[in-house]
Write an enzyme that holds these catalytic residues in place. Structure first.
Site, PDB file in Angstrom:
ATOM      1  N   ASP A   1      -5.308  40.569 -27.075  1.00 11.33           N
ATOM      2  CA  ASP A   1      -4.312  39.551 -27.437  1.00 11.33           C
ATOM      3  C   ASP A   1      -2.913  40.107 -27.730  1.00 11.33           C
ATOM      4  O   ASP A   1      -1.990  39.339 -27.983  1.00 11.33           O
ATOM      5  CB  ASP A   1      -4.809  38.751 -28.650  1.00 11.33           C
ATOM      6  CG  ASP A   1      -5.114  39.630 -29.853  1.00 11.33           C
ATOM      7  OD1 ASP A   1      -5.274  40.861 -29.680  1.00 11.33           O
ATOM      8  OD2 ASP A   1      -5.193  39.089 -30.972  1.00 11.33           O
TER       9      ASP A   1
ATOM     10  N   GLU B   1      -8.550  53.283 -37.109  1.00  8.24           N
ATOM     11  CA  GLU B   1      -7.619  54.187 -36.418  1.00  8.24           C
ATOM     12  C   GLU B   1      -7.728  55.588 -37.009  1.00  8.24           C
ATOM     13  O   GLU B   1      -7.825  56.583 -36.285  1.00  8.24           O
ATOM     14  CB  GLU B   1      -6.175  53.662 -36.545  1.00  8.24           C
ATOM     15  CG  GLU B   1      -5.929  52.314 -35.850  1.00  8.24           C
ATOM     16  CD  GLU B   1      -6.315  51.091 -36.685  1.00  8.24           C
ATOM     17  OE1 GLU B   1      -6.848  51.268 -37.817  1.00  8.24           O
ATOM     18  OE2 GLU B   1      -6.074  49.956 -36.213  1.00  8.24           O
TER      19      GLU B   1
HETATM   20  C1  UGA Z   1      -6.521  44.560 -35.679  1.00  7.59           C
HETATM   21  C2  UGA Z   1      -6.399  45.778 -34.746  1.00  7.59           C
HETATM   22  O1  UGA Z   1      -5.250  45.615 -33.898  1.00  7.59           O
HETATM   23  C3  UGA Z   1      -7.661  45.869 -33.898  1.00  7.59           C
HETATM   24  O2  UGA Z   1      -7.543  46.919 -32.955  1.00  7.59           O
HETATM   25  C4  UGA Z   1      -8.842  46.105 -34.824  1.00  7.59           C
HETATM   26  O3  UGA Z   1     -10.040  46.150 -34.048  1.00  7.59           O
HETATM   27  C5  UGA Z   1      -8.920  44.946 -35.807  1.00  7.59           C
HETATM   28  O4  UGA Z   1      -7.684  44.719 -36.491  1.00  7.59           O
HETATM   29  C6  UGA Z   1      -9.971  45.265 -36.867  1.00  7.59           C
HETATM   30  O5  UGA Z   1      -9.956  46.382 -37.379  1.00  7.59           O
HETATM   31  O6  UGA Z   1     -10.776  44.392 -37.173  1.00  7.59           O
HETATM   32  P1  UGA Z   1      -6.717  41.929 -35.069  1.00  7.59           P
HETATM   33  O7  UGA Z   1      -5.637  41.187 -34.363  1.00  7.59           O
HETATM   34  O8  UGA Z   1      -6.931  41.662 -36.516  1.00  7.59           O
HETATM   35  O9  UGA Z   1      -6.528  43.479 -34.787  1.00  7.59           O
HETATM   36  O10 UGA Z   1      -8.130  41.732 -34.327  1.00  7.59           O
HETATM   37  P2  UGA Z   1      -8.520  40.921 -33.006  1.00  7.59           P
HETATM   38  O11 UGA Z   1      -7.418  40.970 -31.999  1.00  7.59           O
HETATM   39  O12 UGA Z   1      -9.036  39.605 -33.385  1.00  7.59           O
HETATM   40  O13 UGA Z   1      -9.740  41.808 -32.466  1.00  7.59           O
HETATM   41  C7  UGA Z   1      -9.574  43.087 -31.917  1.00  7.59           C
HETATM   42  C8  UGA Z   1     -10.304  43.187 -30.585  1.00  7.59           C
HETATM   43  O14 UGA Z   1     -11.686  42.926 -30.804  1.00  7.59           O
HETATM   44  C9  UGA Z   1      -9.794  42.161 -29.565  1.00  7.59           C
HETATM   45  O15 UGA Z   1      -9.677  42.754 -28.286  1.00  7.59           O
HETATM   46  C10 UGA Z   1     -10.862  41.079 -29.592  1.00  7.59           C
HETATM   47  O16 UGA Z   1     -11.019  40.418 -28.355  1.00  7.59           O
HETATM   48  C11 UGA Z   1     -12.111  41.875 -29.967  1.00  7.59           C
HETATM   49  N1  UGA Z   1     -13.097  41.015 -30.674  1.00  7.59           N
HETATM   50  C12 UGA Z   1     -12.730  40.234 -31.708  1.00  7.59           C
HETATM   51  C13 UGA Z   1     -14.412  40.995 -30.232  1.00  7.59           C
HETATM   52  O17 UGA Z   1     -14.768  41.691 -29.272  1.00  7.59           O
HETATM   53  N2  UGA Z   1     -15.304  40.160 -30.860  1.00  7.59           N
HETATM   54  C14 UGA Z   1     -14.940  39.336 -31.878  1.00  7.59           C
HETATM   55  O18 UGA Z   1     -15.797  38.574 -32.390  1.00  7.59           O
HETATM   56  C15 UGA Z   1     -13.633  39.386 -32.329  1.00  7.59           C
HETATM   57 MN    MN Z   2      -5.344  40.898 -32.278  1.00  9.84          MN
END
Ligand code: UGA
Ligand code: MN
Length: 313
Positions: free
Chosen positions: A170, A259
């Site tokens: 995203d 990270e």
């Molecule tokens: C932040 C960081 O930018 C992420 O790299 C990190 O994984 C995350 O926090 C964390 O530590 O939880 P954020 O915008 O809060 O990102 O998280 P998302 O963009 O919602 O998720 C990160 C990635 O995991 C996305 O590519 C999303 O598609 C994936 N994701 C999310 C899943 O594969 N499954 C889920 O149920 C939710």
């Molecule tokens: Mn995100």
């Protein structure tokens, strides 16, 4: 008289030679244009030239992704970015029990079948609190990124320099970021600023006076972390993952520490390689898409109808 005019009309060997040379130059130009599909800015053209010469390192972009209304929109943006970048290999890991036709056909439509790997692994449901926002108790993408790392460790040519980048589905990425990443040296981790993250306009590494070393970070959120940076702020030379098989993501660390968890196995603050114009350019933004509102759709579906029957949105 008649003899003289005939000799004027005759084409001389020198003229033939000139014509052949002009023809060859035109042919070369046409051929050249056909080969360089990139008509874009200099940094992209340079990437294409390096690609043809076989000197451009591969970039393996690892993207965890999960089904929700905006998934196809997010992945379409990324796939079109990849269409511009000749050296990218996309490892897309679905948070699901099987790979989906949505992702498969998206990769096909972007012509990325040969430059992508589609994997899947489901996050244990107990890690998500249903209905709550944020609905997560553990860091996201852990399982998916680890699966991609395992795939890389067994599939890549270890003798060829390559870069690994953890790419959320995203965020907003500039093609320039990938041109910067190709500058990462073997054995190094490249770093750069990230926009709109951690409660700041920009989180960035602070450099020494001659701009060669990272001496700190400007993070406001959890600044005591060993590496107080976002997942989008760095990319890693592949050889570090081969030399350090213990480097994986872990559920055992607090949110925001993923990270640091991966980087602590691979590098030190002093060894980080600053990129993006000595960390002054923002080439990636931690954007987050608003949750899609579907109140009218839900009402339709309660009547047994839907707006997208027979369509993939
Ligand atoms: C932040 C960081 O930018 C992420 O790299 C990190 O994984 C995350 O926090 C964390 O530590 O939880 P954020 O915008 O809060 O990102 O998280 P998302 O963009 O919602 O998720 C990160 C990635 O995991 C996305 O590519 C999303 O598609 C994936 N994701 C999310 C899943 O594969 N499954 C889920 O149920 C939710
Ligand atoms: Mn995100």
């Amino acid at each position: 008289m008649a003899y003289a005019s005939m000799s004027e009309a005759r084409i001389r060997p020198r003229q033939v030679l000139v014509l052949i040379i002009v023809f060859l130059i035109v042919l070369k130009l046409v051929h050249h244009n056909g080969k360089h599909t990139c008509q874009g800015p200099e940094y992209l053209q340079a990437m294409y030239t390096q690609q043809e010469a076989g000197t451009l390192p591969h970039i393996y972009a690892i993207t965890p992704t999960y089904a929700r209304p905006a998934q196809k929109a997010e992945l379409t943006r990324l796939s079109h970015l990849f269409m511009l970048l000749p050296n990218l290999h996309w490892i897309i890991v679905e948070d699901s029990n099987s790979t989906t036709p949505l992702v498969r056909s998206l990769l096909q439509r972007a012509g990325l079948e040969k430059r992508s790997t589609q994997l899947n692994i489901k996050t244990p449901p107990e890690f998500k609190l249903q209905g709550k926002d944020p609905n997560w108790i553990k860091p996201r993408g852990v399982e998916q990124r680890n699966m991609a790392l395992a795939w890389l460790r067994t599939h890549v040519d270890v003798d060829r320099h390559a870069i690994v980048f953890f790419m959320d589905d995203d965020n907003s990425y500039s093609t320039e970021l990938f041109a910067e990443m190709t500058k990462i040296k073997p054995g190094h981790v490249g770093v750069w600023p990230v926009g709109l993250v951690g409660g700041l306009m920009v989180e960035r590494p602070i450099l020494n006076e001659d701009k060669t070393q990272v001496v700190g970070f400007n993070a406001a959120w959890q600044p005591k972390r060993p590496f107080p940076i976002d997942m989008a702020a760095f990319a890693i030379s592949m050889d570090l993952f081969i030399k350090n098989p213990q480097a994986v993501f872990s559920y055992e660390v607090q949110r925001g520490y993923q990270e640091s968890e991966i980087l602590r196995h691979l590098t030190t603050r002093q060894q980080l390689q600053p990129l993006a114009n000595s960390c002054r350019d923002v080439l990636v933004w931690h954007t987050r898409t608003e949750k899609t509102k579907l109140t009218s759709e839900d009402a339709l579906q309660r009547q047994g109808k839907r707006s997208d029957s027979g369509m993939e949105v």
